[in-house]
Write a protein that holds these residues in place. Structure first.
Motif, mmCIF file in Angstrom:
data_model
loop_
_atom_site.group_PDB
_atom_site.id
_atom_site.type_symbol
_atom_site.label_atom_id
_atom_site.label_comp_id
_atom_site.label_asym_id
_atom_site.label_seq_id
_atom_site.Cartn_x
_atom_site.Cartn_y
_atom_site.Cartn_z
ATOM 1 N N GLY A 96 -2.338 -3.346 3.476
ATOM 2 C CA GLY A 96 -3.489 -3.963 2.834
ATOM 3 C C GLY A 96 -4.245 -4.870 3.771
ATOM 4 N N ARG A 97 -4.868 -5.869 3.202
ATOM 5 C CA ARG A 97 -5.585 -6.874 3.987
ATOM 6 C C ARG A 97 -5.513 -8.190 3.219
ATOM 7 N NH1 ARG A 97 -11.023 -3.357 3.104
ATOM 8 N NH2 ARG A 97 -11.561 -4.022 0.993
ATOM 9 N N PRO A 98 -5.725 -9.321 3.897
ATOM 10 C CA PRO A 98 -5.545 -10.614 3.222
ATOM 11 C C PRO A 98 -6.405 -10.742 1.965
ATOM 12 C CG PRO A 98 -5.690 -10.935 5.593
ATOM 13 C CD PRO A 98 -6.031 -9.492 5.330
ATOM 14 N N HIS A 99 -5.822 -11.335 0.941
ATOM 15 C CA HIS A 99 -6.559 -11.562 -0.304
ATOM 16 C C HIS A 99 -7.304 -12.898 -0.267
ATOM 17 C CE1 HIS A 99 -2.661 -13.590 -0.815
ATOM 18 N NE2 HIS A 99 -3.301 -14.425 -1.603
ATOM 19 N N TYR A 100 -7.181 -13.616 0.849
ATOM 20 C CA TYR A 100 -7.862 -14.902 1.021
ATOM 21 C C TYR A 100 -8.936 -14.748 2.102
ATOM 22 C CZ TYR A 100 -4.127 -14.688 4.513
ATOM 23 O OH TYR A 100 -3.277 -14.263 5.498
ATOM 24 N N ALA B 161 -4.612 -6.472 -1.549
ATOM 25 C CA ALA B 161 -5.916 -6.834 -0.983
ATOM 26 C C ALA B 161 -6.618 -7.820 -1.913
ATOM 27 C CB ALA B 161 -6.769 -5.575 -0.772
ATOM 28 N N GLU B 162 -7.880 -8.095 -1.582
ATOM 29 C CA GLU B 162 -8.651 -9.053 -2.349
ATOM 30 C C GLU B 162 -8.912 -8.552 -3.779
ATOM 31 O OE1 GLU B 162 -11.706 -6.258 -0.529
ATOM 32 O OE2 GLU B 162 -9.822 -7.179 0.118
ATOM 33 N N THR B 163 -9.240 -9.477 -4.670
ATOM 34 C CA THR B 163 -9.598 -9.115 -6.033
ATOM 35 C C THR B 163 -10.889 -8.306 -6.022
ATOM 36 O OG1 THR B 163 -8.570 -11.131 -6.878
ATOM 37 C CG2 THR B 163 -10.177 -10.046 -8.308
ATOM 38 N N GLY B 164 -10.936 -7.288 -6.872
ATOM 39 C CA GLY B 164 -12.144 -6.471 -6.955
ATOM 40 C C GLY B 164 -11.840 -5.004 -6.721
ATOM 41 N N PRO B 165 -12.884 -4.177 -6.707
ATOM 42 C CA PRO B 165 -12.668 -2.730 -6.666
ATOM 43 C C PRO B 165 -12.131 -2.185 -5.345
ATOM 44 C CG PRO B 165 -15.018 -3.251 -6.620
ATOM 45 C CD PRO B 165 -14.302 -4.524 -6.918
ATOM 46 N N CYS B 166 -12.451 -2.845 -4.221
ATOM 47 C CA CYS B 166 -11.997 -2.351 -2.905
ATOM 48 C C CYS B 166 -12.415 -0.890 -2.687
ATOM 49 C CB CYS B 166 -10.486 -2.492 -2.748
ATOM 50 S SG CYS B 166 -9.889 -4.195 -2.828
ATOM 51 N N PRO C 243 -4.833 11.515 -0.762
ATOM 52 C CA PRO C 243 -5.490 11.563 -2.073
ATOM 53 C C PRO C 243 -5.680 10.147 -2.623
ATOM 54 C CG PRO C 243 -3.706 13.168 -1.958
ATOM 55 C CD PRO C 243 -3.588 12.312 -0.734
ATOM 56 N N VAL C 244 -6.879 9.846 -3.100
ATOM 57 C CA VAL C 244 -7.166 8.489 -3.577
ATOM 58 C C VAL C 244 -6.227 8.104 -4.719
ATOM 59 C CG1 VAL C 244 -8.934 7.021 -4.631
ATOM 60 C CG2 VAL C 244 -9.553 8.598 -2.795
ATOM 61 N N LYS C 245 -5.807 9.078 -5.518
ATOM 62 C CA LYS C 245 -4.903 8.769 -6.636
ATOM 63 C C LYS C 245 -3.542 8.286 -6.153
ATOM 64 C CE LYS C 245 -2.739 13.311 -7.310
ATOM 65 N NZ LYS C 245 -2.489 14.398 -8.272
ATOM 66 N N ARG C 246 -3.227 8.481 -4.865
ATOM 67 C CA ARG C 246 -1.948 8.036 -4.325
ATOM 68 C C ARG C 246 -2.080 6.720 -3.548
ATOM 69 N NH1 ARG C 246 2.162 12.352 -2.233
ATOM 70 N NH2 ARG C 246 3.495 11.023 -3.509
ATOM 71 N N VAL C 247 -3.259 6.126 -3.595
ATOM 72 C CA VAL C 247 -3.467 4.803 -3.005
ATOM 73 C C VAL C 247 -3.497 3.814 -4.166
ATOM 74 C CG1 VAL C 247 -4.926 3.356 -1.565
ATOM 75 C CG2 VAL C 247 -4.743 5.812 -1.098
ATOM 76 N N VAL C 248 -2.444 3.041 -4.288
ATOM 77 C CA VAL C 248 -2.213 2.189 -5.456
ATOM 78 C C VAL C 248 -2.735 0.790 -5.181
ATOM 79 C CG1 VAL C 248 -0.459 1.235 -7.004
ATOM 80 C CG2 VAL C 248 -0.160 3.535 -6.029
ATOM 81 N N LYS C 249 -3.713 0.355 -5.956
ATOM 82 C CA LYS C 249 -4.202 -1.025 -5.833
ATOM 83 C C LYS C 249 -3.273 -1.919 -6.650
ATOM 84 C CE LYS C 249 -7.036 -4.445 -4.831
ATOM 85 N NZ LYS C 249 -6.413 -5.586 -5.544
#
Length: 276
Positions: free
Chosen positions: A127-131, A163-168, A181-187
């Motif tokens: 991911g990436r920092p949520h701050y 990652a940060e809050t929001g749709p990303c 596949p995008v369905k295998r990338v879990v937010k």
């Protein structure tokens, strides 16, 4: 104890016998009706590990697998998820240049990918920092994330994203470019507006509407299992308890329950969910 009637899966939880309640938290999950959980590796520093190379993360992953074995003794089915927490970049930069921090984190993900390839874990995490961070750190973090997506493509596995809050939404584009596949990338800790697969905190206000819509999603507690933060984010009983509340209220049918806790999990992660 009465046998569970149907699977209930927590998509993202931490169990820490050293700094938290450990197996007792897993027992709470099981007693509340939980049957399966995705045990996510902790940030290295919480275990007193301070990596200088990617290979050093093996100590983090071995500890995660040790805990998975302990949790499995409770009757819960455990799926390990291994990777490098995105906040590691801030810690590593206290000890090394940013380019070396990126290389260390990417090496850690390579190490985690080997565990997946060997069948000892089912998915990766990155991911990436949520701050708030500088543009330089954000770019470096996205390079680590892109590498993790490439590893997920090579392994044919899912990737949990912190990652940060929001749709990303841009992460969906990165996934497509990597061949995942995008369905295998879990937010992880998602909101319903994400184009990625949303894993929602149990009790998220958007869950009833997602059930009605039929959109695939999963539920998590993100339980931290830390004596310093008891009950954070929410407790280990939360996913099974909230599921049963939704069933009792008629907001969720047993068919919905099976779709969320079994079919969707199997589709995203390629694992088998069964009570036998």
């Amino acid at each position: 104890m009465k046998s569970p009637e149907f699977p209930i899966t927590d998509d993202h939880i931490h169990i820490d016998p050293v700094n938290g309640r450990g197996v007792e938290a897993a027992k709470d999950f099981f007693r509340a009706g939980g049957t399966h959980l995705f045990l996510v590796s902790l940030p290295s520093w919480t275990l007193g590990i301070h990596p200088s190379t990617g290979a050093d993360y093996a100590r983090v992953f071995d500890e995660t697998l040790r805990v998975a074995e302990l949790v499995a003794t409770t009757g819960v089915v455990v799926f390990p998820v291994l990777g490098v927490h995105p906040a590691e970049i801030t810690r590593l930069m206290e000890r090394m240049p940013i380019a070396d921090a990126v290389a260390t984190m990417q090496g850690g993900i390579d190490c985690a990918a080997r565990y997946v390839q060997e069948g000892r874990a089912v998915a990766l995490k990155s991911g990436r920092p949520h701050y708030d961070v500088s543009p330089e750190i954000l770019a470096a973090s996205n390079a680590v994330l892109a590498h993790a997506l490439a590893c997920a493509a090579d392994c044919g596995c899912a990737l949990q994203v912190h990652a940060e809050t929001g749709p990303c939404s841009d992460i969906a584009d990165l996934a497509r470019r990597a061949g995942v596949p995008v369905k295998r990338v879990v937010k992880h800790y998602a909101s319903p507006d994400t184009p990625l697969h949303p894993s929602l905190i149990a009790k998220h206000e958007g869950i009833p509407d997602l059930i009605k819509s039929g959109r695939p999603f999963t539920m998590e507690s993100d339980y931290m299992d830390s004596h310093e933060r008891p009950g954070a984010v929410i407790g280990p009983k939360s996913v099974p308890r909230y599921t049963r509340q939704l069933l009792a209220a008629g907001t969720m049918t047993e068919e919905d329950c099976f779709r969320i806790h079994t079919e969707t999990i199997q589709d995203v992660y390629g694992v088998t969910i069964s009570l036998s």
